[in-house]
Design a protein around this motif. Structure first.
Motif, PDB file in Angstrom:
ATOM      1  N   GLN A   1       0.741  -1.139   0.108  1.00 23.23           N
ATOM      2  CA  GLN A   1      -0.100   0.001  -0.245  1.00 23.23           C
ATOM      3  C   GLN A   1       0.691   1.357   0.143  1.00 23.23           C
ATOM      4  O   GLN A   1       0.490   2.306  -0.693  1.00 23.23           O
ATOM      5  CB  GLN A   1      -0.947   0.038   1.089  1.00 23.23           C
TER       6      GLN A   1
ATOM      7  N   ARG B   1       2.162   1.786  -3.321  1.00 21.15           N
ATOM      8  CA  ARG B   1       0.837   2.600  -4.389  1.00 21.15           C
ATOM      9  C   ARG B   1       0.892   4.305  -3.959  1.00 21.15           C
ATOM     10  O   ARG B   1       0.608   4.751  -5.061  1.00 21.15           O
ATOM     11  CB  ARG B   1      -0.590   1.872  -3.784  1.00 21.15           C
TER      12      ARG B   1
ATOM     13  N   ARG C   1       3.692   5.771  -5.821  1.00 20.05           N
ATOM     14  CA  ARG C   1       3.420   5.585  -7.134  1.00 20.05           C
ATOM     15  C   ARG C   1       2.442   7.001  -7.681  1.00 20.05           C
ATOM     16  O   ARG C   1       2.432   7.246  -9.022  1.00 20.05           O
ATOM     17  CB  ARG C   1       3.059   4.628  -7.690  1.00 20.05           C
TER      18      ARG C   1
END
Length: 143
Positions: A20, A23, A26
């Protein structure tokens, strides 16, 4: 460097634990990573990592290590490599996170256990357990 037989399973554990966070990382524009790394603004890079990690881990559990590298040329998509440290209670994991256009990868450099067991499998289980305990649990929403 000689890879130990248990390294691959530990890389999977670390990758799942930080999924997570990756994520969130990113969501940051690749140009920002490139600028911070090339200009050696590692404090700014550290702030980005701290902000992403604080959503999922107890404070100080995941942080920037010695910096990072930006691989940028005319023929390939950019690739960002971040030196990171995971520090749940009793274990320190030094690793590199590689972010590229379509994927991310974890490469373990070293795992230090405060009180290591003689059995590497037990140490791997301990790593998984302390990483799970270091995660922040979201409270259930009552409607």
């Amino acid at each position: 460097m000689n890879r130990q037989p248990h390294t691959s399973s530990r890389e999977v554990i670390v990758a799942r634990a930080i999924d997570q966070v990756v994520r969130e990382l990113r969501l940051i524009d690749v140009a920002d990573y490139i600028a911070f790394i090339r200009l050696e603004h590692f404090a700014c890079l550290s702030d980005l990592i701290d902000s992403a990690a604080e959503l999922f881990f107890m404070p100080g559990t995941l942080k920037l290590g010695h910096g990072g590298e930006a691989y940028v040329d005319w023929g390939d998509p950019p690739r960002i490599v971040l030196d990171l440290e995971l520090r749940p209670p009793g274990v320190t994991v030094y690793f590199q996170l590689t972010l590229s256009e379509n994927d991310a990868a974890v490469v373990l450099n070293y795992v230090a256990f405060r009180d290591p067991d003689d059995d590497p499998d037990r140490n791997t289980q301990l790593l998984e357990q302390v990483l799970e305990e270091a995660r922040i649990r979201k409270a259930a929403v009552i409607e």
